[in-house]
Write a protein that holds these residues in place. Structure first.
Motif, mmCIF file in Angstrom:
data_model
loop_
_atom_site.group_PDB
_atom_site.id
_atom_site.type_symbol
_atom_site.label_atom_id
_atom_site.label_comp_id
_atom_site.label_asym_id
_atom_site.label_seq_id
_atom_site.Cartn_x
_atom_site.Cartn_y
_atom_site.Cartn_z
ATOM 1 N N ASN A 4 0.850 -1.178 0.000
ATOM 2 C CA ASN A 4 0.000 0.000 0.000
ATOM 3 C C ASN A 4 0.897 1.244 0.000
ATOM 4 O OD1 ASN A 4 -1.652 2.230 1.047
ATOM 5 N ND2 ASN A 4 -3.184 0.659 1.492
ATOM 6 N N PRO A 5 0.651 2.228 -0.869
ATOM 7 C CA PRO A 5 1.503 3.421 -0.908
ATOM 8 C C PRO A 5 1.460 4.240 0.383
ATOM 9 C CG PRO A 5 -0.438 3.724 -2.291
ATOM 10 C CD PRO A 5 -0.405 2.276 -1.906
ATOM 11 N N LEU A 6 0.481 4.013 1.225
ATOM 12 C CA LEU A 6 0.421 4.718 2.504
ATOM 13 C C LEU A 6 1.307 4.071 3.564
ATOM 14 C CD1 LEU A 6 -3.441 5.299 2.743
ATOM 15 C CD2 LEU A 6 -1.692 6.958 2.050
ATOM 16 N N ALA A 7 1.814 2.888 3.287
ATOM 17 C CA ALA A 7 2.632 2.173 4.259
ATOM 18 C C ALA A 7 4.027 2.778 4.329
ATOM 19 C CB ALA A 7 2.726 0.695 3.891
ATOM 20 N N PRO A 8 4.674 2.728 5.501
ATOM 21 C CA PRO A 8 6.067 3.173 5.590
ATOM 22 C C PRO A 8 6.960 2.281 4.749
ATOM 23 C CG PRO A 8 5.391 2.066 7.614
ATOM 24 C CD PRO A 8 4.157 2.247 6.795
ATOM 25 N N LYS A 344 -6.296 3.261 0.402
ATOM 26 C CA LYS A 344 -7.153 3.038 1.565
ATOM 27 C C LYS A 344 -6.340 2.554 2.763
ATOM 28 C CE LYS A 344 -11.514 2.090 -0.832
ATOM 29 N NZ LYS A 344 -12.644 1.152 -0.981
ATOM 30 N N ARG A 345 -6.791 3.035 3.916
ATOM 31 C CA ARG A 345 -6.274 2.548 5.176
ATOM 32 C C ARG A 345 -7.478 2.170 6.046
ATOM 33 N NH1 ARG A 345 -1.667 4.641 7.377
ATOM 34 N NH2 ARG A 345 -2.111 6.763 6.655
ATOM 35 N N VAL A 383 -3.552 -1.470 7.927
ATOM 36 C CA VAL A 383 -4.400 -1.010 9.020
ATOM 37 C C VAL A 383 -3.600 -0.086 9.934
ATOM 38 C CG1 VAL A 383 -5.679 -3.187 8.972
ATOM 39 C CG2 VAL A 383 -3.877 -2.853 10.680
ATOM 40 N N ARG A 384 -4.318 0.705 10.673
ATOM 41 C CA ARG A 384 -3.770 1.482 11.786
ATOM 42 C C ARG A 384 -4.603 1.096 13.007
ATOM 43 N NH1 ARG A 384 -2.574 7.533 10.608
ATOM 44 N NH2 ARG A 384 -0.606 6.567 9.945
ATOM 45 N N ALA A 399 1.201 1.358 11.634
ATOM 46 C CA ALA A 399 1.032 0.710 10.330
ATOM 47 C C ALA A 399 1.311 -0.777 10.458
ATOM 48 C CB ALA A 399 1.970 1.334 9.297
ATOM 49 N N GLU A 400 0.385 -1.573 9.967
ATOM 50 C CA GLU A 400 0.531 -3.028 9.974
ATOM 51 C C GLU A 400 -0.393 -3.601 8.912
ATOM 52 O OE1 GLU A 400 1.986 -5.735 10.091
ATOM 53 O OE2 GLU A 400 2.201 -6.172 12.239
ATOM 54 N N TYR A 401 -0.095 -4.798 8.454
ATOM 55 C CA TYR A 401 -0.986 -5.507 7.540
ATOM 56 C C TYR A 401 -1.714 -6.604 8.310
ATOM 57 C CZ TYR A 401 0.970 -3.299 3.362
ATOM 58 O OH TYR A 401 1.336 -2.386 2.394
ATOM 59 N N LEU A 402 -3.052 -6.579 8.255
ATOM 60 C CA LEU A 402 -3.881 -7.610 8.857
ATOM 61 C C LEU A 402 -4.845 -8.147 7.799
ATOM 62 C CD1 LEU A 402 -4.887 -6.021 12.302
ATOM 63 C CD2 LEU A 402 -3.080 -7.685 11.854
ATOM 64 N N PRO A 403 -5.427 -9.317 8.040
ATOM 65 C CA PRO A 403 -6.414 -9.831 7.077
ATOM 66 C C PRO A 403 -7.533 -8.817 6.857
ATOM 67 C CG PRO A 403 -5.820 -11.533 8.648
ATOM 68 C CD PRO A 403 -5.190 -10.269 9.143
ATOM 69 N N GLY A 404 -7.966 -8.700 5.612
ATOM 70 C CA GLY A 404 -8.956 -7.692 5.254
ATOM 71 C C GLY A 404 -10.320 -7.908 5.873
#
Length: 510
Positions: A4-8, A344-345, A383-384, A399-404
Protein backbone atom coordinates in the motif's frame (compact mmCIF):
# COMPACT_ATOMS: atom_id res chain seq x y z
CA UNK A 1 -0.48 -8.29 -2.77
CA UNK A 2 1.34 -5.05 -3.69
CA UNK A 3 2.41 -2.77 -0.87
CA UNK A 4 0.00 0.00 0.00
CA UNK A 5 1.50 3.42 -0.91
CA UNK A 6 0.42 4.72 2.50
CA UNK A 7 2.63 2.17 4.26
CA UNK A 8 6.07 3.17 5.59
CA UNK A 9 9.00 2.09 3.44
CA UNK A 10 10.10 -0.67 5.83
CA UNK A 11 6.70 -2.39 6.01
CA UNK A 12 6.00 -5.06 3.42
CA UNK A 13 2.72 -6.78 2.70
CA UNK A 14 3.12 -10.33 4.09
CA UNK A 15 2.53 -13.47 2.09
CA UNK A 16 0.44 -14.72 5.00
CA UNK A 17 -0.99 -12.21 7.47
CA UNK A 18 -1.53 -15.04 9.96
CA UNK A 19 2.19 -15.74 10.45
CA UNK A 20 4.17 -14.61 13.50
CA UNK A 21 7.48 -13.04 12.52
CA UNK A 22 10.46 -14.87 14.01
CA UNK A 23 12.55 -12.90 16.54
CA UNK A 24 9.61 -10.53 17.19
CA UNK A 25 6.99 -12.71 18.89
CA UNK A 26 7.63 -15.06 21.85
CA UNK A 27 9.02 -18.39 20.60
CA UNK A 28 6.23 -20.24 22.41
CA UNK A 29 3.50 -18.46 20.41
CA UNK A 30 1.93 -20.87 17.92
CA UNK A 31 -1.53 -21.63 16.53
CA UNK A 32 -3.80 -24.55 17.34
CA UNK A 33 -5.25 -26.50 14.40
CA UNK A 34 -8.37 -24.33 14.62
CA UNK A 35 -6.27 -21.19 14.15
CA UNK A 36 -6.39 -19.86 17.71
CA UNK A 37 -3.01 -18.71 19.00
CA UNK A 38 -1.48 -20.31 22.07
CA UNK A 39 1.35 -18.93 24.20
CA UNK A 40 3.31 -21.35 26.39
CA UNK A 41 0.56 -23.86 25.67
CA UNK A 42 -2.35 -21.61 26.77
CA UNK A 43 -5.01 -20.53 24.28
CA UNK A 44 -5.44 -16.78 24.01
CA UNK A 45 -9.23 -17.02 23.74
CA UNK A 46 -9.30 -18.79 27.10
CA UNK A 47 -7.10 -16.07 28.59
CA UNK A 48 -9.45 -13.40 27.25
CA UNK A 49 -12.51 -15.16 28.62
CA UNK A 50 -11.06 -15.60 32.11
CA UNK A 51 -9.18 -12.34 32.58
CA UNK A 52 -10.72 -9.91 30.08
CA UNK A 53 -9.01 -7.60 27.64
CA UNK A 54 -6.85 -5.63 27.43
CA UNK A 55 -4.55 -8.17 29.05
CA UNK A 56 -0.79 -8.33 29.51
CA UNK A 57 0.50 -11.87 29.04
CA UNK A 58 4.04 -12.82 30.05
CA UNK A 59 5.84 -16.05 29.11
CA UNK A 60 7.44 -16.89 32.46
CA UNK A 61 9.86 -19.53 31.20
CA UNK A 62 11.08 -17.24 28.44
CA UNK A 63 11.88 -14.53 30.99
CA UNK A 64 13.74 -17.02 33.17
CA UNK A 65 15.65 -18.54 30.26
CA UNK A 66 16.57 -15.16 28.78
CA UNK A 67 17.84 -13.96 32.16
CA UNK A 68 20.04 -17.04 32.45
CA UNK A 69 21.22 -16.61 28.90
CA UNK A 70 22.15 -12.93 29.35
CA UNK A 71 24.03 -13.67 32.56
CA UNK A 72 25.97 -16.53 30.98
CA UNK A 73 26.76 -14.53 27.84
CA UNK A 74 28.42 -11.69 29.74
CA UNK A 75 30.09 -13.94 32.33
CA UNK A 76 31.63 -16.12 29.60
CA UNK A 77 32.71 -13.19 27.43
CA UNK A 78 34.47 -11.38 30.27
CA UNK A 79 36.04 -14.57 31.59
CA UNK A 80 37.79 -14.82 28.22
CA UNK A 81 39.38 -11.40 28.79
CA UNK A 82 40.45 -12.18 32.34
CA UNK A 83 37.63 -10.61 34.32
CA UNK A 84 34.06 -11.12 35.46
CA UNK A 85 30.69 -9.51 34.75
CA UNK A 86 27.63 -8.80 36.86
CA UNK A 87 24.15 -8.34 35.39
CA UNK A 88 21.50 -6.21 37.09
CA UNK A 89 17.94 -6.50 35.81
CA UNK A 90 16.60 -2.97 35.17
CA UNK A 91 13.42 -3.13 37.22
CA UNK A 92 11.89 -0.06 35.55
CA UNK A 93 11.20 -2.18 32.44
CA UNK A 94 8.72 -4.44 34.26
CA UNK A 95 8.80 -5.17 37.97
CA UNK A 96 6.49 -7.29 40.07
CA UNK A 97 7.39 -9.54 42.97
CA UNK A 98 7.13 -12.57 40.68
CA UNK A 99 9.38 -11.05 38.03
CA UNK A 100 11.89 -10.10 40.73
CA UNK A 101 12.00 -13.72 41.89
CA UNK A 102 12.36 -15.06 38.35
CA UNK A 103 15.38 -12.93 37.51
CA UNK A 104 17.15 -13.37 40.85
CA UNK A 105 16.65 -17.12 40.70
CA UNK A 106 18.39 -16.91 37.32
CA UNK A 107 21.40 -15.31 39.02
CA UNK A 108 20.76 -11.63 38.27
CA UNK A 109 20.89 -8.67 40.60
CA UNK A 110 18.21 -5.95 40.33
CA UNK A 111 18.52 -2.23 39.65
CA UNK A 112 15.76 -0.16 41.26
CA UNK A 113 15.09 3.54 40.71
CA UNK A 114 12.62 4.55 43.42
CA UNK A 115 11.44 3.71 46.89
CA UNK A 116 8.49 1.89 45.33
CA UNK A 117 10.66 -0.34 43.18
CA UNK A 118 12.87 -0.98 46.20
CA UNK A 119 9.79 -2.03 48.18
CA UNK A 120 8.71 -4.47 45.44
CA UNK A 121 12.14 -6.12 45.37
CA UNK A 122 12.17 -6.43 49.15
CA UNK A 123 8.61 -7.82 49.16
CA UNK A 124 9.84 -10.47 46.73
CA UNK A 125 12.46 -11.53 49.25
CA UNK A 126 15.44 -10.28 47.24
CA UNK A 127 18.62 -9.93 49.29
CA UNK A 128 19.19 -6.15 49.62
CA UNK A 129 22.90 -6.71 48.98
CA UNK A 130 21.96 -7.75 45.42
CA UNK A 131 20.22 -4.45 44.68
CA UNK A 132 21.51 -1.29 43.02
CA UNK A 133 19.67 1.96 43.75
CA UNK A 134 19.46 4.53 40.97
CA UNK A 135 17.77 7.89 40.45
CA UNK A 136 18.66 11.54 39.84
CA UNK A 137 16.59 12.83 42.79
CA UNK A 138 16.45 10.22 45.53
CA UNK A 139 14.67 11.59 48.57
CA UNK A 140 16.23 11.63 52.01
CA UNK A 141 13.64 9.03 53.08
CA UNK A 142 14.50 6.77 50.12
CA UNK A 143 18.23 7.00 50.83
CA UNK A 144 17.69 6.35 54.53
CA UNK A 145 15.62 3.28 53.74
CA UNK A 146 18.07 1.96 51.14
CA UNK A 147 21.16 2.40 53.29
CA UNK A 148 19.36 1.21 56.40
CA UNK A 149 18.37 -2.15 54.91
CA UNK A 150 21.84 -2.71 53.39
CA UNK A 151 21.29 -2.06 49.70
CA UNK A 152 24.26 -3.31 47.72
CA UNK A 153 25.17 -0.18 45.79
CA UNK A 154 23.86 3.38 45.57
CA UNK A 155 24.48 5.16 42.27
CA UNK A 156 25.36 8.76 43.14
CA UNK A 157 23.94 11.03 40.47
CA UNK A 158 25.02 14.50 41.59
CA UNK A 159 27.60 16.25 43.73
CA UNK A 160 24.95 17.14 46.33
CA UNK A 161 24.05 13.50 46.76
CA UNK A 162 27.48 12.61 48.15
CA UNK A 163 26.72 14.30 51.47
CA UNK A 164 23.19 12.86 51.56
CA UNK A 165 24.35 9.26 51.15
CA UNK A 166 27.17 9.84 53.64
CA UNK A 167 24.66 11.18 56.17
CA UNK A 168 22.46 8.11 55.78
CA UNK A 169 25.47 5.83 56.16
CA UNK A 170 26.55 7.64 59.32
CA UNK A 171 23.04 7.49 60.78
CA UNK A 172 22.96 3.72 60.34
CA UNK A 173 26.61 3.07 61.21
CA UNK A 174 27.23 1.51 57.80
CA UNK A 175 29.81 1.80 55.05
CA UNK A 176 27.83 2.21 51.83
CA UNK A 177 29.19 1.09 48.48
CA UNK A 178 28.62 3.76 45.82
CA UNK A 179 29.13 4.32 42.11
CA UNK A 180 29.24 7.71 40.40
CA UNK A 181 27.12 8.21 37.29
CA UNK A 182 28.92 10.07 34.52
CA UNK A 183 27.80 11.83 31.35
CA UNK A 184 30.25 10.52 28.79
CA UNK A 185 28.93 12.60 25.88
CA UNK A 186 28.29 9.41 23.87
CA UNK A 187 24.90 9.42 22.17
CA UNK A 188 23.34 6.14 21.11
CA UNK A 189 21.54 6.33 17.77
CA UNK A 190 18.02 6.26 19.18
CA UNK A 191 15.12 8.63 19.68
CA UNK A 192 16.16 11.84 21.46
CA UNK A 193 13.90 11.05 24.42
CA UNK A 194 15.64 7.70 24.89
CA UNK A 195 19.22 9.01 24.75
CA UNK A 196 20.52 9.67 28.26
CA UNK A 197 24.21 10.44 27.77
CA UNK A 198 23.92 13.94 26.28
CA UNK A 199 25.79 16.66 28.15
CA UNK A 200 22.55 18.66 28.38
CA UNK A 201 20.43 16.20 30.37
CA UNK A 202 19.46 15.43 33.92
CA UNK A 203 21.51 12.34 34.65
CA UNK A 204 25.04 12.11 36.01
CA UNK A 205 28.02 14.44 36.34
CA UNK A 206 30.41 15.79 33.71
CA UNK A 207 33.60 13.86 32.97
CA UNK A 208 35.66 16.90 33.98
CA UNK A 209 34.11 16.84 37.48
CA UNK A 210 34.61 13.15 38.21
CA UNK A 211 38.01 13.25 39.92
CA UNK A 212 37.00 16.06 42.26
CA UNK A 213 33.73 14.36 43.25
CA UNK A 214 35.41 10.98 43.73
CA UNK A 215 37.95 12.65 46.04
CA UNK A 216 35.02 13.93 48.09
CA UNK A 217 33.47 10.45 48.19
CA UNK A 218 36.74 8.90 49.32
CA UNK A 219 37.10 11.48 52.08
CA UNK A 220 33.86 10.30 53.73
CA UNK A 221 34.25 7.53 56.31
CA UNK A 222 30.87 5.99 55.50
CA UNK A 223 31.30 5.69 51.72
CA UNK A 224 33.19 3.13 49.64
CA UNK A 225 33.77 4.18 46.03
CA UNK A 226 33.59 1.12 43.75
CA UNK A 227 33.50 2.60 40.25
CA UNK A 228 31.99 4.74 37.53
CA UNK A 229 28.64 4.28 35.83
CA UNK A 230 27.25 5.44 32.48
CA UNK A 231 24.14 4.74 30.45
CA UNK A 232 24.18 5.78 26.80
CA UNK A 233 20.53 5.25 25.85
CA UNK A 234 17.91 2.64 25.07
CA UNK A 235 16.93 0.29 22.25
CA UNK A 236 20.57 0.14 21.09
CA UNK A 237 21.73 -2.20 18.35
CA UNK A 238 25.45 -3.01 18.21
CA UNK A 239 28.43 -2.30 20.46
CA UNK A 240 29.92 0.90 18.97
CA UNK A 241 28.34 3.23 21.52
CA UNK A 242 29.43 1.02 24.41
CA UNK A 243 32.97 0.92 23.03
CA UNK A 244 33.28 4.71 22.89
CA UNK A 245 31.66 5.19 26.29
CA UNK A 246 33.94 2.59 27.88
CA UNK A 247 37.03 4.18 26.33
CA UNK A 248 36.16 7.61 27.77
CA UNK A 249 35.31 6.20 31.18
CA UNK A 250 38.48 4.12 31.36
CA UNK A 251 40.69 7.16 30.79
CA UNK A 252 39.28 8.65 33.99
CA UNK A 253 39.18 5.22 35.67
CA UNK A 254 42.95 4.91 35.11
CA UNK A 255 43.64 8.26 36.77
CA UNK A 256 41.42 7.38 39.73
CA UNK A 257 43.53 4.29 40.49
CA UNK A 258 46.28 6.51 41.86
CA UNK A 259 43.97 7.41 44.75
CA UNK A 260 42.64 3.94 45.56
CA UNK A 261 40.95 0.86 44.19
CA UNK A 262 38.35 1.08 41.41
CA UNK A 263 37.12 -2.49 41.18
CA UNK A 264 34.08 -2.01 38.91
CA UNK A 265 32.86 -0.30 35.77
CA UNK A 266 29.13 -0.14 35.02
CA UNK A 267 28.23 0.38 31.36
CA UNK A 268 24.45 0.42 31.88
CA UNK A 269 21.97 -1.30 29.61
CA UNK A 270 19.73 -0.35 26.72
CA UNK A 271 20.21 -3.41 24.51
CA UNK A 272 17.59 -3.40 21.77
CA UNK A 273 15.00 -5.97 20.73
CA UNK A 274 13.02 -6.46 17.54
CA UNK A 275 9.59 -4.85 17.61
CA UNK A 276 8.99 -5.28 13.87
CA UNK A 277 10.59 -7.05 10.93
CA UNK A 278 12.59 -3.85 10.29
CA UNK A 279 14.58 -4.37 13.50
CA UNK A 280 17.65 -6.61 13.52
CA UNK A 281 18.67 -7.18 17.11
CA UNK A 282 22.10 -8.72 17.64
CA UNK A 283 22.24 -12.01 19.52
CA UNK A 284 23.20 -11.38 23.13
CA UNK A 285 26.19 -13.75 22.94
CA UNK A 286 27.81 -11.89 20.06
CA UNK A 287 26.98 -8.52 21.63
CA UNK A 288 28.56 -9.55 24.94
CA UNK A 289 31.64 -10.81 23.13
CA UNK A 290 32.00 -7.58 21.16
CA UNK A 291 31.70 -5.44 24.29
CA UNK A 292 34.16 -7.60 26.23
CA UNK A 293 36.73 -7.30 23.45
CA UNK A 294 36.42 -3.51 23.16
CA UNK A 295 36.61 -3.07 26.94
CA UNK A 296 39.71 -5.27 27.08
CA UNK A 297 41.30 -3.25 24.26
CA UNK A 298 40.49 0.03 26.01
CA UNK A 299 41.98 -1.30 29.27
CA UNK A 300 45.14 -2.34 27.46
CA UNK A 301 45.45 1.10 25.91
CA UNK A 302 44.93 2.73 29.32
CA UNK A 303 47.35 0.23 30.89
CA UNK A 304 44.87 -0.91 33.55
CA UNK A 305 43.52 -4.37 34.41
CA UNK A 306 40.03 -5.20 33.19
CA UNK A 307 37.66 -4.39 36.08
CA UNK A 308 34.48 -6.20 37.00
CA UNK A 309 32.07 -4.91 34.37
CA UNK A 310 28.39 -4.48 35.23
CA UNK A 311 25.37 -4.22 32.93
CA UNK A 312 21.72 -3.29 33.47
CA UNK A 313 19.48 -4.82 30.77
CA UNK A 314 15.72 -4.73 31.20
CA UNK A 315 13.98 -4.72 27.84
CA UNK A 316 16.37 -7.38 26.50
CA UNK A 317 15.19 -9.78 29.19
CA UNK A 318 11.47 -9.14 29.45
CA UNK A 319 10.45 -7.31 26.25
CA UNK A 320 9.92 -10.16 23.81
CA UNK A 321 8.39 -12.33 26.54
CA UNK A 322 5.23 -10.22 26.65
CA UNK A 323 2.21 -9.77 24.43
CA UNK A 324 -0.90 -7.66 24.97
CA UNK A 325 -4.32 -8.98 24.03
CA UNK A 326 -7.09 -6.63 22.86
CA UNK A 327 -10.62 -7.04 21.55
CA UNK A 328 -11.50 -5.23 18.32
CA UNK A 329 -14.43 -2.88 18.76
CA UNK A 330 -14.98 -1.06 15.46
CA UNK A 331 -13.32 -0.77 12.07
CA UNK A 332 -13.40 2.23 9.79
CA UNK A 333 -12.01 2.55 6.25
CA UNK A 334 -10.59 5.86 5.04
CA UNK A 335 -9.60 6.78 1.50
CA UNK A 336 -6.61 9.09 1.05
CA UNK A 337 -4.63 10.57 -1.80
CA UNK A 338 -1.23 8.95 -2.34
CA UNK A 339 0.82 10.52 -5.13
CA UNK A 340 -2.34 11.37 -7.06
CA UNK A 341 -4.00 7.99 -6.63
CA UNK A 342 -6.59 6.84 -4.14
CA UNK A 343 -5.34 4.57 -1.39
CA UNK A 344 -7.15 3.04 1.57
CA UNK A 345 -6.27 2.55 5.18
CA UNK A 346 -8.42 0.62 7.65
CA UNK A 347 -8.65 1.94 11.21
CA UNK A 348 -9.06 -0.89 13.71
CA UNK A 349 -10.09 0.31 17.15
CA UNK A 350 -9.39 -1.79 20.23
CA UNK A 351 -10.46 -1.68 23.87
CA UNK A 352 -7.20 -0.26 25.21
CA UNK A 353 -4.67 2.24 23.97
CA UNK A 354 -2.25 4.78 25.35
CA UNK A 355 -3.22 3.97 28.94
CA UNK A 356 -1.77 0.45 28.61
CA UNK A 357 0.95 1.29 26.07
CA UNK A 358 2.25 4.85 26.12
CA UNK A 359 5.32 4.20 23.96
CA UNK A 360 3.79 4.98 20.54
CA UNK A 361 2.55 8.35 21.84
CA UNK A 362 5.78 9.09 23.75
CA UNK A 363 8.37 7.90 21.25
CA UNK A 364 6.59 7.10 18.01
CA UNK A 365 7.36 3.45 18.74
CA UNK A 366 6.35 0.84 16.16
CA UNK A 367 4.79 -2.51 17.01
CA UNK A 368 3.68 -5.70 15.26
CA UNK A 369 0.11 -6.98 15.53
CA UNK A 370 -1.81 -10.10 14.55
CA UNK A 371 -5.35 -11.43 14.76
CA UNK A 372 -5.00 -14.32 17.20
CA UNK A 373 -8.50 -15.68 17.80
CA UNK A 374 -8.64 -17.25 14.33
CA UNK A 375 -6.86 -17.44 11.00
CA UNK A 376 -8.08 -15.88 7.79
CA UNK A 377 -7.64 -16.45 4.08
CA UNK A 378 -8.53 -12.82 3.30
CA UNK A 379 -5.96 -10.67 1.53
CA UNK A 380 -3.94 -8.46 3.87
CA UNK A 381 -4.86 -4.78 4.08
CA UNK A 382 -3.01 -1.84 5.60
CA UNK A 383 -4.40 -1.01 9.02
CA UNK A 384 -3.77 1.48 11.79
CA UNK A 385 -4.65 0.11 15.21
CA UNK A 386 -6.22 2.86 17.31
CA UNK A 387 -6.98 3.00 21.00
CA UNK A 388 -10.25 4.06 22.59
CA UNK A 389 -8.98 7.21 24.33
CA UNK A 390 -10.21 10.70 23.56
CA UNK A 391 -6.94 11.64 21.82
CA UNK A 392 -6.17 11.72 18.10
CA UNK A 393 -2.66 10.58 18.99
CA UNK A 394 -3.92 7.44 20.69
CA UNK A 395 -2.47 5.08 18.10
CA UNK A 396 -1.39 1.62 19.21
CA UNK A 397 0.15 0.49 15.91
CA UNK A 398 0.77 3.11 13.27
CA UNK A 399 1.03 0.71 10.33
CA UNK A 400 0.53 -3.03 9.97
CA UNK A 401 -0.99 -5.51 7.54
CA UNK A 402 -3.88 -7.61 8.86
CA UNK A 403 -6.41 -9.83 7.08
CA UNK A 404 -8.96 -7.69 5.25
CA UNK A 405 -11.86 -9.33 7.07
CA UNK A 406 -10.74 -8.12 10.51
CA UNK A 407 -13.96 -7.35 12.34
CA UNK A 408 -15.52 -6.45 15.68
CA UNK A 409 -14.94 -9.07 18.41
CA UNK A 410 -11.69 -10.31 16.87
CA UNK A 411 -8.89 -10.91 19.33
CA UNK A 412 -5.78 -8.92 18.42
CA UNK A 413 -2.31 -9.27 19.96
CA UNK A 414 0.65 -6.90 20.05
CA UNK A 415 4.15 -8.33 20.14
CA UNK A 416 7.05 -7.38 22.41
CA UNK A 417 5.05 -5.54 25.05
CA UNK A 418 6.87 -7.00 28.05
CA UNK A 419 8.91 -3.86 28.67
CA UNK A 420 7.70 -0.32 29.40
CA UNK A 421 4.01 -1.01 28.79
CA UNK A 422 2.64 -2.14 32.14
CA UNK A 423 5.26 -0.04 33.95
CA UNK A 424 4.14 3.12 32.07
CA UNK A 425 0.41 2.36 32.26
CA UNK A 426 -2.09 4.92 33.53
CA UNK A 427 -5.77 5.45 34.21
CA UNK A 428 -6.26 8.07 31.52
CA UNK A 429 -9.96 8.53 30.74
CA UNK A 430 -10.55 6.46 33.90
CA UNK A 431 -9.70 3.16 32.24
CA UNK A 432 -8.77 0.50 34.78
CA UNK A 433 -5.27 -0.89 34.26
CA UNK A 434 -5.25 -4.44 32.85
CA UNK A 435 -4.29 -7.59 34.67
CA UNK A 436 -0.90 -9.24 34.18
CA UNK A 437 -0.98 -12.99 33.59
CA UNK A 438 2.00 -15.33 33.60
CA UNK A 439 1.83 -18.43 31.39
CA UNK A 440 4.01 -21.49 31.70
CA UNK A 441 3.70 -25.16 30.74
CA UNK A 442 0.08 -24.87 29.64
CA UNK A 443 -1.11 -23.03 32.76
CA UNK A 444 -1.96 -19.38 33.43
CA UNK A 445 -2.05 -17.42 36.67
CA UNK A 446 -2.63 -13.76 37.43
CA UNK A 447 0.42 -12.07 38.96
CA UNK A 448 -1.19 -8.61 39.04
CA UNK A 449 -4.95 -8.40 39.24
CA UNK A 450 -6.82 -6.15 36.86
CA UNK A 451 -8.24 -2.95 38.29
CA UNK A 452 -11.94 -2.14 38.44
CA UNK A 453 -13.73 1.18 38.37
CA UNK A 454 -14.44 0.63 42.06
CA UNK A 455 -10.66 0.55 42.58
CA UNK A 456 -10.34 3.92 40.91
CA UNK A 457 -13.20 5.50 42.82
CA UNK A 458 -11.86 4.13 46.11
CA UNK A 459 -9.10 6.74 45.86
CA UNK A 460 -11.51 9.57 45.12
CA UNK A 461 -12.34 10.93 48.57
CA UNK A 462 -15.40 12.69 47.20
CA UNK A 463 -17.02 9.49 45.96
CA UNK A 464 -20.13 8.79 48.04
CA UNK A 465 -21.24 5.38 46.92
CA UNK A 466 -20.07 2.27 45.13
CA UNK A 467 -20.40 2.07 41.34
CA UNK A 468 -20.59 -1.69 41.28
CA UNK A 469 -23.92 -1.40 39.46
CA UNK A 470 -23.00 1.54 37.26
CA UNK A 471 -22.79 -0.81 34.26
CA UNK A 472 -25.53 -3.43 34.62
CA UNK A 473 -24.86 -6.76 32.93
CA UNK A 474 -25.59 -6.84 29.22
CA UNK A 475 -28.36 -9.31 28.47
CA UNK A 476 -27.46 -11.73 25.73
CA UNK A 477 -30.75 -11.00 23.98
CA UNK A 478 -29.79 -7.32 23.72
CA UNK A 479 -26.52 -7.99 21.92
CA UNK A 480 -26.52 -9.01 18.26
CA UNK A 481 -24.11 -11.31 16.53
CA UNK A 482 -20.88 -12.75 17.85
CA UNK A 483 -20.79 -10.56 20.98
CA UNK A 484 -23.79 -12.42 22.36
CA UNK A 485 -22.16 -15.77 21.71
CA UNK A 486 -19.00 -14.61 23.50
CA UNK A 487 -20.99 -13.53 26.55
CA UNK A 488 -19.47 -10.05 26.59
CA UNK A 489 -19.90 -7.37 29.19
CA UNK A 490 -18.73 -3.80 28.63
CA UNK A 491 -14.96 -3.74 29.00
CA UNK A 492 -14.18 -6.81 26.90
CA UNK A 493 -14.51 -10.57 27.14
CA UNK A 494 -14.62 -11.79 30.71
CA UNK A 495 -15.21 -8.30 32.06
CA UNK A 496 -17.20 -7.79 35.21
CA UNK A 497 -20.51 -5.88 35.11
CA UNK A 498 -18.77 -2.79 36.51
CA UNK A 499 -16.56 -2.61 33.42
CA UNK A 500 -13.52 -4.00 35.21
CA UNK A 501 -12.07 -7.47 34.86
CA UNK A 502 -13.85 -10.47 36.30
CA UNK A 503 -11.75 -11.90 39.10
CA UNK A 504 -11.86 -15.14 41.01
CA UNK A 505 -10.77 -13.72 44.33
CA UNK A 506 -10.90 -17.08 46.07
CA UNK A 507 -8.16 -18.28 43.75
CA UNK A 508 -5.87 -15.32 44.48
CA UNK A 509 -2.80 -16.04 46.54
CA UNK A 510 -2.54 -13.82 49.63
Amino acid sequence: MPDNPLAPAWLRSPQDANDFAPDVWPPSLTRDPDGVATIAGVRVDELAREFGTPLYVLDEEYVRETARRVRSAFADAFERVGSTAEVYYAGKAFLTTDVARWVTEAGLRIDVASGGELAVALAAGVDPARLGFHGNNKSAAELDRAVGIGVGTVVIDSEQEVARVAAAASAHGRTQRVRLRVRTGVHAHTHDFLATAHEDQKFGVALDDVERIVADIRSRDGLEFVGLHAHIGSQIFGSDGFAESAARLLQVHARLLSGGAVPELNLGGGFGIAYTTADEAEQIESLAESIAQVVAAACEEANVPVPIVCFEPGRAIVGRAGITLYTVGTTKAVTLDAAGAAAKRLYVSVDGGMSDNARPALYGADYSARIVGRTSAADPVLVRVAGKHCESGDIVVDAEYLPGDVAPDDLLALAATGAYCWSLSSNYNYLPRPAVVAVRDGAARAIVRGETIDDLLARDLGARHSTATAFPPVREADVPGPLARAGHHPGGPGAAPDGGHARHEAKEEP
